[in-house]
Design a protein around this motif. Structure first.
Motif, PDB file in Angstrom:
ATOM      1  N   SER A  70       0.829  -1.205   0.000  1.00 42.63           N
ATOM      2  CA  SER A  70       0.000   0.000   0.000  1.00 42.63           C
ATOM      3  C   SER A  70       0.866   1.259   0.000  1.00 42.63           C
ATOM      4  N   LEU A  71       1.970   1.201   0.768  1.00 44.64           N
ATOM      5  CA  LEU A  71       2.863   2.368   0.828  1.00 44.64           C
ATOM      6  C   LEU A  71       3.529   2.597  -0.530  1.00 44.64           C
ATOM      7  N   CYS A  72       3.990   1.495  -1.153  1.00 43.97           N
ATOM      8  CA  CYS A  72       4.589   1.609  -2.494  1.00 43.97           C
ATOM      9  C   CYS A  72       3.575   2.204  -3.462  1.00 43.97           C
ATOM     10  N   ALA A  73       2.333   1.724  -3.369  1.00 41.79           N
ATOM     11  CA  ALA A  73       1.288   2.208  -4.277  1.00 41.79           C
ATOM     12  C   ALA A  73       1.059   3.701  -4.065  1.00 41.79           C
ATOM     13  N   ALA A  74       1.010   4.120  -2.798  1.00 42.39           N
ATOM     14  CA  ALA A  74       0.783   5.541  -2.514  1.00 42.39           C
ATOM     15  C   ALA A  74       1.928   6.392  -3.035  1.00 42.39           C
ATOM     16  N   LEU A  75       3.169   5.906  -2.866  1.00 46.68           N
ATOM     17  CA  LEU A  75       4.344   6.640  -3.378  1.00 46.68           C
ATOM     18  C   LEU A  75       4.267   6.756  -4.896  1.00 46.68           C
ATOM     19  N   ALA A  76       3.984   5.629  -5.551  1.00 44.34           N
ATOM     20  CA  ALA A  76       3.950   5.619  -7.018  1.00 44.34           C
ATOM     21  C   ALA A  76       2.847   6.544  -7.528  1.00 44.34           C
ATOM     22  N   THR A  77       1.675   6.485  -6.898  1.00 43.97           N
ATOM     23  CA  THR A  77       0.554   7.314  -7.342  1.00 43.97           C
ATOM     24  C   THR A  77       0.877   8.795  -7.158  1.00 43.97           C
ATOM     25  N   THR A  78       1.486   9.122  -6.009  1.00 43.40           N
ATOM     26  CA  THR A  78       1.863  10.516  -5.753  1.00 43.40           C
ATOM     27  C   THR A  78       2.845  11.018  -6.815  1.00 43.40           C
ATOM     28  N   LEU A  79       3.778  10.139  -7.193  1.00 46.84           N
ATOM     29  CA  LEU A  79       4.805  10.537  -8.167  1.00 46.84           C
ATOM     30  C   LEU A  79       4.333  10.378  -9.610  1.00 46.84           C
ATOM     31  N   GLY A  80       3.154   9.789  -9.793  1.00 48.44           N
ATOM     32  CA  GLY A  80       2.644   9.570 -11.147  1.00 48.44           C
ATOM     33  C   GLY A  80       3.414   8.514 -11.919  1.00 48.44           C
ATOM     34  N   VAL A  81       3.975   7.543 -11.204  1.00 47.56           N
ATOM     35  CA  VAL A  81       4.722   6.470 -11.881  1.00 47.56           C
ATOM     36  C   VAL A  81       4.123   5.123 -11.473  1.00 47.56           C
ATOM     37  N   ASP A  82       4.728   4.043 -11.990  1.00 41.07           N
ATOM     38  CA  ASP A  82       4.306   2.697 -11.584  1.00 41.07           C
ATOM     39  C   ASP A  82       5.196   2.236 -10.423  1.00 41.07           C
ATOM     40  N   ILE A  83       4.733   1.212  -9.709  1.00 42.51           N
ATOM     41  CA  ILE A  83       5.534   0.675  -8.595  1.00 42.51           C
ATOM     42  C   ILE A  83       6.897   0.202  -9.098  1.00 42.51           C
ATOM     43  N   SER A  84       6.917  -0.365 -10.315  1.00 45.12           N
ATOM     44  CA  SER A  84       8.179  -0.879 -10.861  1.00 45.12           C
ATOM     45  C   SER A  84       9.175   0.229 -11.177  1.00 45.12           C
ATOM     46  N   ASP A  85       8.733   1.495 -11.141  1.00 45.67           N
ATOM     47  CA  ASP A  85       9.660   2.605 -11.372  1.00 45.67           C
ATOM     48  C   ASP A  85      10.332   3.064 -10.074  1.00 45.67           C
TER      49      ASP A  85
END
Lengths: 177, 626
Positions: free
Chosen positions: B524-539
Motif C-alpha cells: 500500500s505504501l509503495c502504491a501511494a508513493l507511485a501514485t503521488t509521483l505519477g509512476v508505476d511501482i516498478s519505477d
C-alpha cells in the motif's frame, strides 16, 4: 588392509532413485545439483534402478570384478586398475566408445554418453568409479550418502557378511535381535 | 554427540545456549530433524516430482538419462510450473483464510452477535468505508462494520469479479494487469482455479500456469492479506510507535509465562485481555508467582507487538527453544507455522500446548476451541490452565539466557505518514535528495537450511549502510530486533543520509511494519508513493528480500511483490531449477512482463549488491542521483 565397497541390499530399496540423481551430481562439473542440471554436457548416473517382479526396485551398479570381463575386452586399455585400488575406472581420454565392455559386462552396469570431461569426443563408457575422489577426501560414495533406507551401505564386505551370519543365526535359532 | 558449539546453526546467543541445553537434556529440535532428513530428495529440490495423480508418482530425470515425461506426458516445465502454482495457492489460501476470519469478526461485531470484540479504530473503519464506496452518512459504527464486512465477503465470492481494495494499486499497474489478464477477480476463486488448473489434464502450458500463479498471489497481496491487516487495525487498533523488548529473556523466572504462537490477533488479543484479569492475577500470586507474563512468537506475536508492545520471545526457529528454557507454562496457538514438533518438545517439560482453532488441531495438544461468542471465557480458561501448569514447573530445569534487547515497533503506514506531518512529501523529498536512496522490505521466515537470523540481519545491516531504508515484517523482525537494529541508536550503523533522517525523526533505520499479512502495508505504501509521483511501482527505487524464507506463504508474498513490480531477492533456492523455462521466467523473463523479477542469492552481502544496483538503476531512470 580393509577395503570398503558399496554393498547393496535390494530388499531395503524403495525405488526413490536418490542414488541416481546424487551420483550424477557427484560426477558433474560443478558437483552441485542446482548448477549440475544446467551444465552444457549433463553428467549421468552410474547406478541404476532396475524393475523386478511386482515392480520391486533393484539397485544395480558395477561390481568392480577381478578379473574384469570389461577390462579384458577393452582394446584401447581404457579400463584401468591403477587409478584407485580395487576399482576398475574408465579413463575417458582412452575410451573409443566401441561398446565392447558393455557387451561383456554380466551385470549391465555400463552406459554410453558424451562426457564433459572429454568434450568433443563421442559417447564414452560411463560406469561407477567407486567415487574414489570422494573416498580419498574421507567421504562415502555419493549413492550411499543419498540412500535413506540403508539399501546401499559402504563397508568392509567381510564385516557385512559377519553381521549377516548373526542375523541368520538369530532367525535360525528363533531369537529376535 | 558432544557438540556444544552451535554457532554454525544460529547467530543468536540465546538460541545457542538453548540448543546446548536441549542436547544435554536429550530434547530433539527442528535442527536435529532437519539433519535426519538429509540428504533431501534431489527431484523435489528441483521441483521435478509430481504427486498430483495416481498414475504416478512421477519424477523427471534432470540429467537426461531417465524419464523426461511423467505418465500423463507432462514434461519438466509443466511439472515445475504446476508445483509452483500449488505452492502459491496454498500460501495465498493461508493468508486469505486468516483474512476471512477477521471479516467474520467484523461482521459479528456489526451484528452485535459478539461482545468479546469491539471496534477500537472507528475512524479507520470509516476511511475504509469511503474507500470501498460505501455511503457513510447516517451510519453508526456497527452499521459501517456490517456494510464493510458485507462488501468484503463479496471478495471471497464470485458475484462481483473485482476486489474491494484493488483501486489502491496505481492506475498504470492495474492497466498492466488487465493487459496481461492477471487482474485478480476473487480471493477464493483464484486459489480454487489454480487447484483446478493443476489437476491432471487442465493447464499444461508453463507460462500460462505462472501467469495464473501471479493472479493468485495478487489476490493475496491486494485482498486476502490486505483485508487481514486493515480489519485487524479496525478491530484491535492501528499501530503507533512504541518501544518493546525481544529475545528469550523476556520470559520471567518468577512469573507464569504464557506464549502466543500463530497468526491471528483474534486469539492472542483475547489472551492478552485475560492476562489482565484481576482474579487470575490473584490466582497466579496464590500459586507463588509474581504475576502473569505474556510474550509472543512468530506473527501473532508481531500483531501484539505492533499494537500493544507485548514483548517477542522469538521467531520461527525459536519456538521450540523457548520451551527448552523450562520456564514456559503454556503456549497457546491458532494456525500457521506451528511446528508439530512443538508438542513433542513441550512433552519434555511441564509446558502445556493449547490449540484453539477448529482448523488446526495437533495430536498431543489440548484443544480449547475459541469462537467469536466465547473468546473471553475461553481465554480466561486458558490463562487459568497456565497458572495450573506453573505449579508443575521444575525450577531446577529453568534457564532463561541473557537479558532482553529493546526494539521499536508500531510503524503502520498511518503512523509513518503521521510522523511525517500528514503527507508523504518529506519522505519523497528525502528520496529525491538521495538521503534515503530507496527502501527494501526484508520479510519472511527462518529456515534451518540456512544459519538462523544471519542473512535476515546481515542484509539489513548492509542495506542501511548504503542509505537504504529497511522495513521488516514477520520473523525478520526478531532477527533484526535482536541485533539492535530496530532502535533509533542503530542510526549510527546507517549511511550518512539515512542516519541524518533517522536522527531528525527519532526513528530506527529498520522499521517494524508488522506481521506477514502486513506485507500488504508495504504494498500500500509503495502504491501511494507511485501514485503521488505519477509512476508505476516498478519505477520506484524499492526492492524486497526473503533471505531465510521457508513457507508457501512466502512464495505467494514473493510473487505478489514481483507481480506488483518489486524486484525480490530470495535467499533460499525455490524448487524451480528443474525447469529452465520456469526458472528463466522467474529470474529473467518476468522483467519484460511485469517489470520485476526474482533473484536467488544466499549471500546477504551479494544480495545487498544486487539490490543496490537495482535501486541505482531505478533512481537514474527517475532522473535522480544514483
Amino acid at each position: 588392509m580393509v577395503v570398503k565397497s558399496v554393498i547393496i541390499r535390494p530388499e531395503l530399496c524403495v525405488g526413490c532413485m536418490q542414488c541416481m540423481i546424487r551420483c550424477a551430481e557427484a560426477h558433474s562439473e560443478s558437483g552441485v545439483l542446482a548448477l549440475a542440471v544446467s551444465e552444457a554436457v549433463l553428467a549421468k548416473p552410474r547406478i541404476h534402478i532396475g524393475v523386478g517382479p511386482e515392480l520391486r526396485p533393484f539397485p544395480n551398479k558395477c561390481r568392480h570384478c577381478e578379473p574384469a570381463p570389461c577390462q579384458e575386452a577393452c582394446m584401447p586399455g581404457a579400463i584401468r586398475s591403477d587409478i584407485a585400488e580395487g576399482l576398475k575406472i574408465v579413463d575417458m581420454a582412452r575410451c573409443i566408445g566401441c561398446g565392447m565392455c558393455g557387451m561383456v559386462c554380466p551385470y549391465f552396469a555400463i552406459r554410453y554418453y558424451p562426457a564433459a570431461q572429454v568434450a568433443g569426443h563421442g559417447a564414452v563408457a560411463i560406469k561407477c568409479d567407486g567415487c574414489h575422489e570422494r573416498v580419498a577426501r574421507g567421504q562415502v560414495p555419493a549413492c550411499v550418502e543419498a540412500c535413506v533406507t540403508g539399501a546401499l551401505a559402504f563397508e568392509d564386505v567381510n564385516r557385512h557378511m559377519n553381521a549377516g551370519v548373526n542375523r541368520l543365526a538369530n532367525a535360525a535359532l528363533g531369537v529376535t535381535a | 554427540m558432544s557438540k556444544t558449539d552451535f554457532s554454525d546453526l544460529t547467530i543468536c546467543k540465546d538460541a545457542q545456549q538453548m540448543l546446548a541445553k536441549a542436547r544435554e537434556e536429550g530434547v530433539e529440535t527442528v535442527w536435529d530433524r532437519k539433519r535426519a532428513q538429509e540428504p533431501h530428495c534431489g527431484f523435489c529440490e528441483l521441483g521435478l516430482s509430481c504427486r498430483n495423480c495416481a498414475m504416478g508418482p512421477c519424477r523427471i530425470d534432470p540429467f537426461g538419462h531417465g524419464p523426461q515425461r511423467g505418465v500423463c506426458g507432462a514434461d519438466a516445465h509443466v511439472i515445475v510450473a504446476r508445483n509452483v502454482g500449488r505452492s502459491v495457492a496454498s500460501g495465498a489460501a493461508a493468508h486469505s483464510d486468516h483474512g476471512r476470519d477477521l471479516v467474520e469478526t467484523l461482521h459479528a461485531i456489526g451484528e452485535g452477535s459478539t461482545t468479546d470484540y469491539t471496534i477500537r479504530d472507528p475512524e479507520k473503519l470509516a476511511r475504509i468505508a469511503v474507500e470501498l464506496g460505501i455511503e457513510t452518512a447516517g451510519k453508526d459504527t456497527n452499521a459501517l462494520a456490517r456494510a464493510v464486512s458485507e462488501r468484503l465477503f463479496e471478495d471471497y465470492g464470485i458475484r462481483r469479479n473485482s476486489l474491494a481494495f484493488i483501486g489502491r494499486a496505481p492506475q498504470k499497474r492495474r492497466d498492466l494487469w488487465k493487459k496481461l489478464g492477471i487482474t485478480p477477480r476473487g480471493i477464493d476463486r483464484e486459489v480454487v482455479e489454480m487447484m483446478h488448473r493443476t489437476h491432471m489434464g487442465v493447464d499444461n502450458e508453463p507460462v500460462n500456469l505462472l501467469l495464473h500463479a501471479a493472479r493468485v498471489a495478487l489476490s493475496d497481496g491486494w485482498a486476502g492479506s490486505l483485508t487481514a491487516t486493515e480489519l485487524s487495525d479496525v478491530i484491535f487498533g492501528t499501530p503507533t510507535p512504541r518501544v518493546a523488548q525481544v529475545n528469550l529473556a523476556v520470559l520471567k523466572e518468577d512469573h507464569v509465562n504464557i506464549l502466543v504462537h500463530g497468526h491471528n490477533p483474534i486469539v492472542s488479543e483475547a489472551i492478552l485481555a485475560a492476562t489482565k484479569d484481576p482474579g487470575l492475577i490473584k490466582a497466579a500470586k496464590d500459586k507463588g508467582a509474581a504475576g502473569i507474563n505474556l510474550a509472543g512468537l512468530c506473527c501473532t506475536g508481531n500483531e501484539l507487538l505492533m499494537r500493544q508492545g507485548i514483548p517477542m520471545a522469538g521467531n520461527h526457529l525459536m519456538s521450540e527453544l523457548a520451551i527448552v528454557t523450562g520456564a514456559v507454562d503454556l503456549i497457546i496457538v491458532d494456525y500457521q507455522c506451528i511446528m508439530p514438533g512443538l508438542v513433542t518438545v513441550a512433552g519434555c517439560y511441564h509446558s502445556k500446548v493449547i490449540t484453539t482453532s477448529p482448523k488446526a488441531h495437533f495430536s498431543g495438544a489440548e484443544h480449547v476451541e475459541f469462537s467469536l461468542d466465547n473468546a473471553r471465557q475461553k481465554a480466561l480458561q486458558a490463562v487459568g490452565m497456565a497458572i495450573e501448569a506453573y505449579s508443575g514447573r521444575d525450577p531446577k530445569r529453568v534457564f532463561i539466557p541473557g537479558s532482553p534487547v529493546p526494539m521499536m515497533t508500531g510503524f503502520s503506514n498511518e503512523a509513518v505518514i503521521g510522523a511525517l506531518g500528514g503527507t508523504l512529501t518529506p519522505l519523497i523529498d528525502a528520496i529525491k535528495a538521495g538521503q534515503i536512496r530507496g527502501a527494501v522490505g526484508i520479510v519472511g521466515c527462518n529456515n534451518p537450511r540456512v544459519k538462523h537470523d544471519f542473512a535476515n540481519s546481515e542484509l539489513a545491516k548492509e542495506l542501511i549502510k548504503r542509505d537504504i531504508l529497511v522495513l521488516v515484517t514477520g520473523c525478520a523482525t526478531v532477527s533484526t530486533g535482536k541485533q539492535g537494529l530496530l532502535m533509533p541508536e542503530a542510526a549510527s550503523l546507517a549511511g550518512p543520509g539515512l542516519s541524518a533522517v533517522c536522527r531528525a525523526l527519532g526513528i530506527p533505520p529498520v522499521l517494524h511494519v508488522g506481521s506477514c499479512v502486513d506485507n500488504s502495508r508495504i504494498m500500500s505504501l509503495c502504491a501511494a508513493l507511485a501514485t503521488t509521483l505519477g509512476v508505476d511501482i516498478s519505477d520506484l527505487p524499492v526492492a524486497a528480500a526473503a533471505p531465510e524464507w521457508y513457507s508457501e506463504k512466502a512464495v505467494a508474498i514473493g510473487l505478489y511483490a514481483v507481480a506488483s513490480g518489486v524486484f525480490t531477492v530470495l535467499g533460499v533456492t525455490p524448487p524451480v531449477l528443474g525447469s529452465s523455462v520456469v526458472a528463466g521466467l522467474l529470474t529473467n523473463g518476468l522483467e519484460g512482463v511485469v517489470g520485476a523479477t526474482f533473484a536467488i542469492e544466499p549471500d546477504p552481502c551479494k544480495a545487498a549488491e544486487l539490490i543496490d544496483a537495482r535501486i541505482r538503476t531505478k533512481r537514474l531512470a527517475l532522473g535522480l542521483s544514483a
